[in-house]
Design a protein around this motif. Structure first.
Motif, short mmCIF file in Angstrom:
data_model
loop_
_atom_site.label_atom_id
_atom_site.label_comp_id
_atom_site.label_asym_id
_atom_site.label_seq_id
_atom_site.Cartn_x
_atom_site.Cartn_y
_atom_site.Cartn_z
N TRP A 1 -7.43 5.10 -1.36
CA TRP A 1 -6.30 4.26 -0.99
C TRP A 1 -5.74 4.63 0.38
O TRP A 1 -5.28 3.75 1.12
CB TRP A 1 -5.21 4.33 -2.06
CG TRP A 1 -5.55 3.53 -3.27
CD1 TRP A 1 -5.95 3.99 -4.50
CD2 TRP A 1 -5.56 2.10 -3.37
NE1 TRP A 1 -6.21 2.93 -5.35
CE2 TRP A 1 -5.97 1.77 -4.68
CE3 TRP A 1 -5.27 1.07 -2.48
CZ2 TRP A 1 -6.09 0.45 -5.11
CZ3 TRP A 1 -5.38 -0.25 -2.90
CH2 TRP A 1 -5.79 -0.54 -4.21
N LYS B 1 1.98 1.70 -3.51
CA LYS B 1 0.86 2.13 -4.34
C LYS B 1 0.63 3.63 -4.19
O LYS B 1 0.47 4.36 -5.19
CB LYS B 1 -0.40 1.36 -3.94
CG LYS B 1 -1.69 1.83 -4.59
CD LYS B 1 -1.72 1.50 -6.07
CE LYS B 1 -3.06 1.89 -6.68
NZ LYS B 1 -3.09 1.60 -8.14
N ASP C 1 -9.02 9.15 -5.71
CA ASP C 1 -8.24 7.90 -5.66
C ASP C 1 -7.29 7.90 -4.46
O ASP C 1 -7.13 6.88 -3.77
CB ASP C 1 -7.43 7.72 -6.95
CG ASP C 1 -8.32 7.43 -8.15
OD1 ASP C 1 -9.49 7.04 -7.95
OD2 ASP C 1 -7.85 7.60 -9.30
N LEU D 1 0.83 -1.21 0.00
CA LEU D 1 0.00 0.00 0.00
C LEU D 1 0.87 1.26 0.00
O LEU D 1 0.52 2.25 -0.66
CB LEU D 1 -0.93 0.00 1.21
CG LEU D 1 -2.13 -0.95 1.13
CD1 LEU D 1 -2.88 -0.98 2.45
CD2 LEU D 1 -3.07 -0.56 -0.01
#
Length: 417
Positions: free
Chosen positions: A191, A163, A187, A160
Motif C-alpha cells: 500500500w 487506508k 501489506d 490511501l
C-alpha cells in the motif's frame, strides 16, 4: 518506566488553536471586504489579490501535511524502523489532508469556474482562441481536465492515507505472531508503494503544473514539480519535528529520544540542500539559456519588486539550515530545532508566496506587478496553522501514541546515529 499511551489535549492548546483559526477567518473576511468584493472589470487585479492569498496558503499547507504520509510510505518501502516510535505523530498530521483538501478544492473550483480569469488566464475560452501558446496547451490545460485531476489527486491522497493509518491502528490490540508480522509488513509495503506511485504522478508531476505553474501559463519548467516537492517535503519534516518536540516537552513519546531528533535533523539538513540544488538548477539553466519566454518568470522576482523576498527565502531556506545544523549537538537541541523548524516553515511559505503572487498581481495594461501588504496573508497562514494544530491533536488523542505491536518498534527503540 511508565509510558503515557493516551494523549490528553491541554485546554490552553485547544484555546490557542481556536484563536489562530479565528484570526485566519477574520483575515479572510477583511481581505474579502477590501479586495474580493470589488466589482467591475477594472478591479480584476484587486479581486485576484484575495483569491491568490487563499490559493497560496491552501495549496502550501495541503502539500506540507500531505508530505507526512509520503514520509511514512517512503520509510516503509525502505523498511526503516527508526521512525516507528513517533509514527503516530506523522499519521496524525496526515489526517489533516482530507480537511485541508476540501478547503483547497472549494478555492480551486471558485477560481476556475468564477467569472474572473486573472489567476488562471487559460480559463478564458475567448482569450485562449487568440493565444497560440494557450491554444496549444488546451488539450491538457482546460477546466474539465483540471477538475477531474484535482479530484483524483485529493481523493487518492485522502483514501490511501486513511487506508494506511487504519492498517497501523488495526494491530494496536493484537500481538502479532512472526507470520502475522511478515504479512503486516508486506501489506504495508504494497500500500505504501501504491501511495508513492500516486504521489509521483501528482506532487512530483502534474498537480503543481495545474495548481501553480499554470498561473504563468506561457512559462514552464520541467523541474517545477520537483522543486515544489522539495520545498513542501522539507517543510513537512519540520512540522513533524515540531510536534515531536512539543510532545516530548509534555512528557509524551518516552520511546523517542535525541537519536530520533538527530535523524530528523539530518533529513532537514539534507533536503534543505536538495531544495537549494533544484532552486539553483532551475534558475541557472533559464539564466544561461536567456530565452525571453523563460526569463520573464524571474524578471519580477530577481529584478523587480519581489527581489527582496526572493533572496530572503533563499537565506532562510538554505543558509540558515546549513549553518545551524552543521554540528551534531545542534540536531539534538530542542530549542535550536524548534527555532529552525519554525524558520523553515516560514521560509518555504515565503517561497510559495513569491511563486503565486507576481502573476495575478500584474497590471494587464502596464505589465507592472507589486508586492501586496502581507498582514492578511500572515493572518490566513495562522488560520491554517491553527487548523493543523486542531485536527492533528484530535487524531493523536483518539489512538495510542505508541504503535506498540509494530514489528519494527524494537528497531526504533534501539535506534542510534
Amino acid at each position: 518506566m511508565t509510558i503515557r499511551e493516551q494523549y490528553v489535549i491541554p485546554k490552553k492548546y485547544n484555546m490557542l488553536s481556536m484563536v489562530l483559526m479565528a484570526i485566519g477567518l477574520l483575515s479572510i473576511i477583511i481581505l474579502f471586504i477590501t479586495h474580493g468584493s470589488k466589482s467591475g472589470a477594472e478591479n480584476e487585479v484587486v479581486r485576484a489579490r484575495f483569491w491568490a492569498a487563499l490559493l497560496q496558503n491552501s495549496v502550501y499547507f495541503l502539500l506540507v501535511t500531505n508530505a507526512a504520509m509520503f514520509f511514512i510510505c517512503a520509510t516503509t518501502l525502505m523498511w526503516g524502523g527508526w521512525q516507528v516510535s513517533f509514527r503516530r505523530v506523522t499519521e496524525a498530521i496526515s489526517a489533516c489532508v482530507p480537511v485541508i483538501g476540501i478547503i483547497t478544492f472549494v478555492i480551486l473550483m471558485a477560481i476556475v469556474f468564477g467569472g474572473d480569469h486573472v489567476i488562471y488566464h487559460w480559463t478564458d475560452a475567448e482569450h485562449v482562441q487568440h493565444d497560440p501558446i494557450l491554444l496549444g496547451k488546451s488539450g491538457f490545460l482546460n477546466k474539465t481536465f483540471f477538475t477531474v485531476w484535482t479530484l483524483i489527486t485529493l481523493i487518492g491522497w485522502s483514501w490511501l492515507g486513511y487506508k494506511i493509518r487504519s492498517m497501523s491502528r488495526a494491530i494496536d490490540d493484537t500481538k502479532l505472531t512472526v507470520e502475522e508480522g511478515r504479512k503486516y509488513m508486506w501489506d504495508n509495503t504494497v500500500w505504501s508503494g501504491v501511495y508513492v506511485v500516486l504521489f509521483g504522478l501528482t506532487v512530483m508531476s502534474c498537480t503543481p503544473w495545474f495548481w501553480l505553474m499554470s498561473i504563468d501559463a506561457h512559462w514552464y519548467s520541467t523541474m517545477y514539480s520537483w522543486y515544489t516537492f522539495a520545498s513542501t517535503f522539507v517543510a513537512g519534516i519540520a512540522l513533524i519535528t515540531l510536534f515531536v518536540v512539543f510532545l516530548k516537552n509534555n512528557n509524551y513519546l518516552e520511546l523517542t529520544n535525541r537519536e530520533h531528533l538527530h535523524s530528523l535533523g539530518i533529513m532537514l539538513f539534507a533536503f534543505s540542500i536538495f531544495w537549494t540544488y533544484l532552486w539553483f538548477d532551475q534558475f541557472m539553466l533559464i539564466w544561461y539559456a536567456n530565452i525571453p519566454e523563460e526569463t520573464i518568470y524571474f524578471k519580477s522576482r530577481l529584478q523587480g519588486p519581489y527581489r527582496g523576498i526572493f533572496f530572503l527565502m533563499l537565506i532562510i531556506n538554505f543558509l540558515a539550515p546549513i549553518l545551524l545544523l552543521m554540528t551534531r549537538s545542534a540536531k539534538r537541541n530542542y530549542g535550536t530545532m524548534t527555532m529552525l523548524c519554525v524558520l523553515i516553515l516560514f521560509g518555504h511559505w515565503l517561497d510559495f508566496f513569491q511563486m503565486v503572487m507576481p502573476g495575478p498581481l500584474t497590471d494587464p495594461n502596464t505589465k507592472l506587478t507589486h508586492v501586496p501588504f502581507m498582514l492578511a496573508d500572515f493572518g490566513i497562514a495562522l488560520g491554517f496553522v491553527g487548523l493543523i494544530m486542531f485536527v492533528t491533536v484530535r487524531s493523536l488523542a483518539k489512538w495510542p501514541l505508541i504503535a506498540k505491536n509494530n514489528p519494527f518498534l524494537k528497531e526504533s527503540i534501539i535506534h542510534h546515529t
